[in-house]
Design an enzyme around this catalytic site. Structure first.
Site, PDB file in Angstrom:
ATOM      1  N   ASN A   1       6.357  -1.777  11.394  1.00 26.66           N
ATOM      2  CA  ASN A   1       5.508  -1.311  10.301  1.00 26.66           C
ATOM      3  C   ASN A   1       5.846  -2.104   9.037  1.00 26.66           C
ATOM      4  OD1 ASN A   1       3.777   0.390   8.725  1.00 26.66           O
ATOM      5  ND2 ASN A   1       4.261   2.108  10.073  1.00 26.66           N
TER       6      ASN A   1
ATOM      7  N   SER B   1       5.826   4.909   8.687  1.00 26.96           N
ATOM      8  CA  SER B   1       5.169   4.673   7.409  1.00 26.96           C
ATOM      9  C   SER B   1       6.089   5.135   6.279  1.00 26.96           C
ATOM     10  CB  SER B   1       3.849   5.442   7.324  1.00 26.96           C
ATOM     11  OG  SER B   1       3.337   5.392   6.002  1.00 26.96           O
TER      12      SER B   1
ATOM     13  N   LYS C   1       5.893   3.195  17.022  1.00 34.40           N
ATOM     14  CA  LYS C   1       5.901   2.186  15.963  1.00 34.40           C
ATOM     15  C   LYS C   1       7.074   2.434  15.027  1.00 34.40           C
ATOM     16  CE  LYS C   1       2.772  -0.317  12.888  1.00 34.40           C
ATOM     17  NZ  LYS C   1       1.357  -0.448  12.474  1.00 34.40           N
TER      18      LYS C   1
ATOM     19  N   ASN D   1       0.837  -1.192   0.000  1.00 34.54           N
ATOM     20  CA  ASN D   1       0.000   0.000   0.000  1.00 34.54           C
ATOM     21  C   ASN D   1       0.875   1.247   0.000  1.00 34.54           C
ATOM     22  OD1 ASN D   1      -0.320   1.895   2.553  1.00 34.54           O
ATOM     23  ND2 ASN D   1       0.208  -0.156   3.339  1.00 34.54           N
TER      24      ASN D   1
ATOM     25  N   PHE E   1      -1.553   8.146   4.528  1.00 32.00           N
ATOM     26  CA  PHE E   1      -2.328   8.701   5.643  1.00 32.00           C
ATOM     27  C   PHE E   1      -3.619   9.376   5.164  1.00 32.00           C
ATOM     28  CE2 PHE E   1       1.511   9.380   8.749  1.00 32.00           C
ATOM     29  CZ  PHE E   1       1.503   8.029   9.041  1.00 32.00           C
TER      30      PHE E   1
ATOM     31  N   ASN F   1       5.105   5.932   3.342  1.00 32.58           N
ATOM     32  CA  ASN F   1       4.280   6.553   2.313  1.00 32.58           C
ATOM     33  C   ASN F   1       4.065   8.049   2.482  1.00 32.58           C
ATOM     34  OD1 ASN F   1       3.852   4.012   1.036  1.00 32.58           O
ATOM     35  ND2 ASN F   1       2.395   3.526   2.665  1.00 32.58           N
ATOM     36  N   THR F   2       4.684   8.645   3.496  1.00 30.86           N
ATOM     37  CA  THR F   2       4.675  10.091   3.667  1.00 30.86           C
ATOM     38  C   THR F   2       6.119  10.572   3.600  1.00 30.86           C
ATOM     39  OG1 THR F   2       2.657  10.106   5.008  1.00 30.86           O
ATOM     40  CG2 THR F   2       4.132  11.993   5.240  1.00 30.86           C
TER      41      THR F   2
ATOM     42  N   ASN G   1       3.465   7.121  15.014  1.00 24.93           N
ATOM     43  CA  ASN G   1       3.827   6.398  13.790  1.00 24.93           C
ATOM     44  C   ASN G   1       4.809   7.229  12.969  1.00 24.93           C
ATOM     45  OD1 ASN G   1       4.020   4.945  11.432  1.00 24.93           O
ATOM     46  ND2 ASN G   1       1.837   4.939  10.979  1.00 24.93           N
TER      47      ASN G   1
END
Length: 350
Positions: free
Chosen positions: A239, A172, A210, A110, A114, A174-175, A169
């Site tokens: 993660n 991730s 995390k 994915n 967010f 993806n940011t 978090n």
């Protein structure tokens, strides 16, 4: 798995993954998913950072990003539920498509970024939460925020009154530049800000951190030291990963975070390393799809575990089935409680 769940799961796999996720949440809210209620036993009951859990198997963040299905999820058999990630302002996330099934690997990639309804909307839903469940929120940062570090404290300040725990978090993928916040100086500043807000809450709650699986041993050593110094209550390992080794199918090279079965060994190794570096409670996440894998995480050093991607392939009932299977494994090996098993096999992973 019931016939209804089997048919529903088969139908969902035939459509776009993100659309399937949306439909699954609607079905859950409509009462069309298994809801066995709390699954527990004297062996399964445990504590995590001061929280009393009926069992140590939780639902990871990402399944219910916007806290829309709190009541049915609280009856799905999990010991605790984590919703989010929430950011200060609502944001659409990255362009679609951004979720990909890797069916042969029992995995997913994915790059949501967010996407969520924002902290005010999510706080309003959390205010109506069931009181007999342990519910936490994954804290995130807006993609275009000039001060991502401050966003985490902002979300906690708005939502903290309705939570049993909160997760920072910074892992991730993806940011943009979010994982940069895992460095010692940046992480220390961020966590100190979050802890100040936590301590000012009318009812202070545990704060978890995390982390990513794509870290060196030196990185883990630094993170463990910062977490301990700033007063973090537990570490969630891990993660999603950027690793793509050994994947199959047309989506294997898609950008984003990989979750599911291929992450199990890597995340468990990181977990066991942390268990040797820190005395903080650990929560094991990554690739859990069976009671044996949940048990392996616990024996590697986890006081509790979380899952999500395996539900795509095993249905929501998988959570309760893993809990029951874990109870049997603990009984088989002569453990009176979950806590007695924690860390008993970490040498196998370090």
């Amino acid at each position: 798995m019931s016939v209804l769940e089997r048919v529903g799961l088969s139908a969902l796999r035939r459509i776009d993954p993100e659309a399937a996720h949306t439909l699954a949440l609607r079905a859950l809210r409509a009462g069309l998913a298994p809801m066995p209620g709390p699954v527990t036993s004297p062996r399964l009951q445990t504590t995590l950072a001061g929280l009393t859990l009926p069992n140590p198997v939780g639902l990871a963040a990402g399944f219910d990003k916007n806290a829309e299905a709190l009541h049915p999820l609280s009856r799905a058999g999990f010991g605790f539920i984590e919703v989010g990630a929430a950011t200060p302002r609502a944001q659409p996330g990255n362009p679609k498509p951004r979720l990909f099934r890797l069916t042969r690997d029992k995995a997913a990639i994915n790059r949501f970024g967010f996407n969520n309804d924002g902290m005010d909307v999510i706080a309003a839903r959390l205010a109506k939460r069931p009181c007999d469940a342990v519910i936490g929120l994954n804290l995130g940062a807006n993609k275009d925020s000039p001060d991502k570090s401050a966003d985490f404290a902002t979300v906690l300040n708005t939502c903290g009154a309705y939570l049993d725990f909160a997760t920072v978090n910074v892992s991730s993928p993806n940011t943009e530049k979010l994982r940069d916040l895992q460095g010692p100086a940046a992480l220390s500043e961020l966590l100190n800000g979050v802890m100040r807000v936590r301590d000012a809450l009318a009812r202070p709650i545990p704060v978890f951190l995390k982390i990513a699986p794509d870290l060196t041993e030196n990185d883990l050593t630094d993170i463990a030291a910062v977490a301990s110094k700033t007063g973090v209550d537990a570490i969630i390992a891990t993660n999603t990963t950027l690793d793509r080794a050994g994947l199959h199918g047309p989506h294997a090279s898609e950008a984003g975070g990989l979750s599911g079965a291929p992450l199990f060994e890597k995340s468990t190794h990181v977990l066991a390393q942390l268990a040797t570096l820190s005395d903080l409670p650990l929560i094991g996440v990554g690739g859990i799809g069976s009671p044996d894998q949940a048990y392996a995480k616990i024996r590697a050093g986890a006081s509790a575990v979380q899952l999500y991607t395996a539900l795509v392939y095993g249905g929501l009932s998988l959570g309760a089935n893993i809990v029951r299977g874990l109870d049997e494994l603990l009984r088989r090996d002569g453990f009176d409680t979950v806590a007695d098993a924690v860390g008993t096999g970490k040498k196998e992973w370090t």
